[in-house]
Design a protein around this motif. Sequence first.
Motif, PDB file in Angstrom:
ATOM      1  N   CYS A  13       2.844  65.107   9.623  1.00 59.36           N
ATOM      2  CA  CYS A  13       2.427  66.399   9.066  1.00 59.36           C
ATOM      3  C   CYS A  13       3.612  67.142   8.456  1.00 59.36           C
ATOM      4  O   CYS A  13       3.490  67.774   7.402  1.00 59.36           O
ATOM      5  CB  CYS A  13       1.769  67.245  10.149  1.00 59.36           C
ATOM      6  SG  CYS A  13       0.174  66.627  10.722  1.00 59.36           S
ATOM      7  N   TRP A  14       4.767  67.066   9.113  1.00 57.51           N
ATOM      8  CA  TRP A  14       5.958  67.741   8.593  1.00 57.51           C
ATOM      9  C   TRP A  14       6.400  67.122   7.270  1.00 57.51           C
ATOM     10  O   TRP A  14       6.726  67.837   6.314  1.00 57.51           O
ATOM     11  CB  TRP A  14       7.073  67.658   9.625  1.00 57.51           C
ATOM     12  CG  TRP A  14       8.360  68.278   9.173  1.00 57.51           C
ATOM     13  CD1 TRP A  14       8.606  69.600   8.915  1.00 57.51           C
ATOM     14  CD2 TRP A  14       9.591  67.596   8.905  1.00 57.51           C
ATOM     15  NE1 TRP A  14       9.909  69.781   8.514  1.00 57.51           N
ATOM     16  CE2 TRP A  14      10.546  68.574   8.499  1.00 57.51           C
ATOM     17  CE3 TRP A  14       9.989  66.264   8.992  1.00 57.51           C
ATOM     18  CZ2 TRP A  14      11.851  68.236   8.166  1.00 57.51           C
ATOM     19  CZ3 TRP A  14      11.303  65.934   8.674  1.00 57.51           C
ATOM     20  CH2 TRP A  14      12.213  66.915   8.260  1.00 57.51           C
ATOM     21  N   LEU A  48       4.025  68.160   4.560  1.00 54.37           N
ATOM     22  CA  LEU A  48       4.300  69.540   4.167  1.00 54.37           C
ATOM     23  C   LEU A  48       5.516  69.616   3.248  1.00 54.37           C
ATOM     24  O   LEU A  48       5.483  70.311   2.219  1.00 54.37           O
ATOM     25  CB  LEU A  48       4.523  70.393   5.413  1.00 54.37           C
ATOM     26  CG  LEU A  48       4.829  71.879   5.211  1.00 54.37           C
ATOM     27  CD1 LEU A  48       3.686  72.562   4.471  1.00 54.37           C
ATOM     28  CD2 LEU A  48       5.091  72.554   6.543  1.00 54.37           C
ATOM     29  N   ARG A  95       5.374  70.736  -0.806  1.00 51.27           N
ATOM     30  CA  ARG A  95       6.137  71.877  -1.301  1.00 51.27           C
ATOM     31  C   ARG A  95       7.087  71.492  -2.426  1.00 51.27           C
ATOM     32  O   ARG A  95       7.359  72.308  -3.324  1.00 51.27           O
ATOM     33  CB  ARG A  95       6.915  72.507  -0.150  1.00 51.27           C
ATOM     34  CG  ARG A  95       6.029  73.292   0.814  1.00 51.27           C
ATOM     35  CD  ARG A  95       6.840  73.847   1.967  1.00 51.27           C
ATOM     36  NE  ARG A  95       6.043  74.737   2.801  1.00 51.27           N
ATOM     37  CZ  ARG A  95       6.480  75.309   3.921  1.00 51.27           C
ATOM     38  NH1 ARG A  95       7.715  75.064   4.340  1.00 51.27           N
ATOM     39  NH2 ARG A  95       5.691  76.111   4.613  1.00 51.27           N
ATOM     40  N   VAL A 121      -0.979  73.141  14.078  1.00 51.78           N
ATOM     41  CA  VAL A 121      -0.364  74.119  13.174  1.00 51.78           C
ATOM     42  C   VAL A 121       0.186  73.428  11.931  1.00 51.78           C
ATOM     43  O   VAL A 121      -0.053  73.875  10.794  1.00 51.78           O
ATOM     44  CB  VAL A 121       0.755  74.891  13.901  1.00 51.78           C
ATOM     45  CG1 VAL A 121       1.566  75.714  12.908  1.00 51.78           C
ATOM     46  CG2 VAL A 121       0.159  75.794  14.976  1.00 51.78           C
ATOM     47  N   LEU A 122       0.927  72.336  12.119  1.00 50.74           N
ATOM     48  CA  LEU A 122       1.512  71.635  10.974  1.00 50.74           C
ATOM     49  C   LEU A 122       0.432  71.003  10.101  1.00 50.74           C
ATOM     50  O   LEU A 122       0.569  70.968   8.872  1.00 50.74           O
ATOM     51  CB  LEU A 122       2.495  70.567  11.453  1.00 50.74           C
ATOM     52  CG  LEU A 122       3.876  71.058  11.896  1.00 50.74           C
ATOM     53  CD1 LEU A 122       4.710  69.902  12.422  1.00 50.74           C
ATOM     54  CD2 LEU A 122       4.600  71.748  10.738  1.00 50.74           C
ATOM     55  N   VAL A 141      -2.611  72.127   9.593  1.00 52.59           N
ATOM     56  CA  VAL A 141      -3.221  73.212   8.813  1.00 52.59           C
ATOM     57  C   VAL A 141      -2.293  73.641   7.686  1.00 52.59           C
ATOM     58  O   VAL A 141      -2.723  73.842   6.534  1.00 52.59           O
ATOM     59  CB  VAL A 141      -3.562  74.397   9.727  1.00 52.59           C
ATOM     60  CG1 VAL A 141      -3.989  75.604   8.902  1.00 52.59           C
ATOM     61  CG2 VAL A 141      -4.666  74.011  10.699  1.00 52.59           C
ATOM     62  N   ARG A 142      -1.009  73.800   7.992  1.00 55.75           N
ATOM     63  CA  ARG A 142      -0.059  74.216   6.959  1.00 55.75           C
ATOM     64  C   ARG A 142       0.072  73.151   5.859  1.00 55.75           C
ATOM     65  O   ARG A 142       0.181  73.484   4.670  1.00 55.75           O
ATOM     66  CB  ARG A 142       1.298  74.490   7.596  1.00 55.75           C
ATOM     67  CG  ARG A 142       1.308  75.696   8.516  1.00 55.75           C
ATOM     68  CD  ARG A 142       2.704  76.003   9.020  1.00 55.75           C
ATOM     69  NE  ARG A 142       3.592  76.379   7.927  1.00 55.75           N
ATOM     70  CZ  ARG A 142       4.879  76.657   8.071  1.00 55.75           C
ATOM     71  NH1 ARG A 142       5.425  76.582   9.292  1.00 55.75           N
ATOM     72  NH2 ARG A 142       5.623  77.010   7.053  1.00 55.75           N
ATOM     73  N   ALA A 143       0.065  71.873   6.251  1.00 56.33           N
ATOM     74  CA  ALA A 143       0.145  70.809   5.257  1.00 56.33           C
ATOM     75  C   ALA A 143      -1.103  70.800   4.372  1.00 56.33           C
ATOM     76  O   ALA A 143      -1.012  70.638   3.144  1.00 56.33           O
ATOM     77  CB  ALA A 143       0.311  69.454   5.959  1.00 56.33           C
ATOM     78  N   MET A 150      -3.000  73.356   3.646  1.00 55.39           N
ATOM     79  CA  MET A 150      -2.912  74.509   2.733  1.00 55.39           C
ATOM     80  C   MET A 150      -1.926  74.263   1.611  1.00 55.39           C
ATOM     81  O   MET A 150      -2.167  74.652   0.446  1.00 55.39           O
ATOM     82  CB  MET A 150      -2.496  75.743   3.541  1.00 55.39           C
ATOM     83  CG  MET A 150      -3.538  76.211   4.554  1.00 55.39           C
ATOM     84  SD  MET A 150      -2.959  77.593   5.579  1.00 55.39           S
ATOM     85  CE  MET A 150      -2.722  78.854   4.325  1.00 55.39           C
ATOM     86  N   ALA A 151      -0.811  73.576   1.913  1.00 50.42           N
ATOM     87  CA  ALA A 151       0.171  73.272   0.864  1.00 50.42           C
ATOM     88  C   ALA A 151      -0.380  72.271  -0.133  1.00 50.42           C
ATOM     89  O   ALA A 151      -0.065  72.344  -1.336  1.00 50.42           O
ATOM     90  CB  ALA A 151       1.456  72.733   1.504  1.00 50.42           C
TER      91      ALA A 151
END
Length: 216
Positions: A70-71, A74, A78, A205-206, A208-210, A212-213
């Motif tokens: 996930c990191w 992300l 980005r 959390v990661l 979801v953030r990934a 969204m990115a």
Amino acid sequence: MPLSTLRKVWLVVAIAALLLSLDLMVATLGWPPFLQIKNVIGIGLPEGVAKPISGYFAIIFLTPLLLAGCWLTLLHARQARFAAEARWPARLLDFGTQSPPGRAWALLTGLVFGLFPLYALGHAWNMFRSHVVLCEEGAAGWNAVARGWSVMWYIPRPFDLESFLTSKTLRIGSGCEPAEIARAVYALPIIAPTFLLPGLALVVVLAVRAAMALRA
């Protein structure tokens, strides 16, 4: 880190998570044995243990893999200032990301390398929550002292350094009968809730953030 390097590292992590997820499904849901990770790299989930224990070990191994995956996703999303399909790091085939085959490939790999391992982690947690039993050895034999989520928080009494390091009197399995104890594994008090639950929270959390990115 260059995008090409990110993609290569991501692919290694994604394949490892996929193979482990397949191994979990073979061990707990009876999927075809040829999907086992042992058939690919010779290692995998322990054999001969109860199904909840396969879920327990899958949580331990899958959590860091999904955190890394996930990191990396992300980071790639980005850095890659392109369409959503191009932000996804799977680049096994040389499809244009704006073409129908490119979008189909992004969707397919997203399901296989992204959603399936996340589903497998949730399945592992469900197996642990629904079926696991913590057994403690006493004068009269092994007794069930915790089940499901409460296994995470059980602390043996008396609690000292030796019991923490060896945990010879605590085992996790699907029951406390002699046959089940033979298939159980040693439990580490404090270790499980300290590392496993925060790891699950970070994965969510990661992820979801990934996601969204990728859509931004």
